[in-house]
Enzyme design. Structure first.
Site, PDB file in Angstrom:
ATOM      1  N   SER A  72       0.801  -1.229   0.000  1.00  0.00           N
ATOM      2  CA  SER A  72       0.000   0.000   0.000  1.00  0.00           C
ATOM      3  C   SER A  72       0.834   1.280   0.000  1.00  0.00           C
ATOM      4  O   SER A  72       0.340   2.332  -0.407  1.00  0.00           O
ATOM      5  CB  SER A  72      -0.944   0.013   1.201  1.00  0.00           C
ATOM      6  OG  SER A  72      -0.229   0.130   2.411  1.00  0.00           O
ATOM      7  N   LYS A 115       0.421   4.413   6.834  1.00  0.00           N
ATOM      8  CA  LYS A 115      -0.228   5.265   5.832  1.00  0.00           C
ATOM      9  C   LYS A 115       0.344   6.678   5.914  1.00  0.00           C
ATOM     10  O   LYS A 115       1.038   7.039   6.859  1.00  0.00           O
ATOM     11  CB  LYS A 115      -1.752   5.322   6.055  1.00  0.00           C
ATOM     12  CG  LYS A 115      -2.447   3.964   6.074  1.00  0.00           C
ATOM     13  CD  LYS A 115      -2.406   3.259   4.736  1.00  0.00           C
ATOM     14  CE  LYS A 115      -3.066   1.888   4.827  1.00  0.00           C
ATOM     15  NZ  LYS A 115      -2.939   1.139   3.550  1.00  0.00           N
TER      16      LYS A 115
END
Length: 198
Positions: A72, A115
């Site tokens: 990700s 993230k």
């Protein structure tokens, strides 16, 4: 020459004194050995608890080493990259837009996710996916952050589970340690267009 027996004979030839009871000589030795063993054990436990508390405080307030997994955050962070995460920014509320953070997963509190912070409370963010023709926008509520992976097409982030409470942030990644050929500070987001002005 025979062995000497310490003691005296009483009536009927009964033996009196230390030799009459073999345990009387060993009992004090056994007590001292037991006390020494217990003392060493308690000292060891005390040191273990003390150093354990120091280590916990170091990891909780200073930071630690993190091994990242998953696609990700590519290309900024690859699978199995090793990074250093510092925790002071979280405690002093110094998290800024563009920072890469370690967060407790909103979907699974037992796991952590990595993230990038796209928006802080009050910021306007784009909530749609790159493939969406019509773009939708929203504002980050108070006490929350908006998180996205750098690999927008292969990331489960705030576009799926919404804004994330600030309290779930565990640390801020500030340095890549491994691989050595990529050692250093992390590069800026490849998705600069996702940062919106109010």
């Amino acid at each position: 020459m025979g062995a000497r027996v310490v003691g005296t004979c009483g009536a009927g030839g009964a033996l009196r004194g230390p030799a009459a009871n073999g345990e009387s000589c060993w009992a004090p030795c056994h007590c001292r050995m037991l006390r020494n063993a217990l003392g060493k054990t308690f000292r060891f436990l005390g040191y273990t608890v003390q150093y354990g508390c120091i280590a916990h405080c170091a990891f909780e307030y200073l930071g630690g080493i993190v091994v990242c997994s998953g696609p990700s955050m590519e290309p900024t962070i690859q699978n199995s990259d090793v990074v250093f995460s510092e925790n002071l920014s979280r405690h002093f509320c110094c998290i800024r837009k563009g920072d890469i953070v370690i967060v407790k997963s909103p979907n699974d509190p037992k796991s952590n996710i990595c993230k990038r912070v796209i928006g802080l409370e009050g910021d306007k963010v784009c909530t749609s996916k790159p493939s969406d023709f019509l773009k939708s926008h929203s504002y980050v509520p108070k006490g929350h952050v908006w998180l996205e992976g750098d690999n927008l097409r292969n990331s489960t982030d705030s576009r799926c589970y919404g804004p994330v409470p600030y309290g779930l942030i565990r640390g801020r990644i500030c340095l890549k340690i491994w691989p050595l050929n990529d050692f250093g500070f992390l590069r800026a987001s490849p998705n600069g267009h996702r940062f919106l002005d109010d």
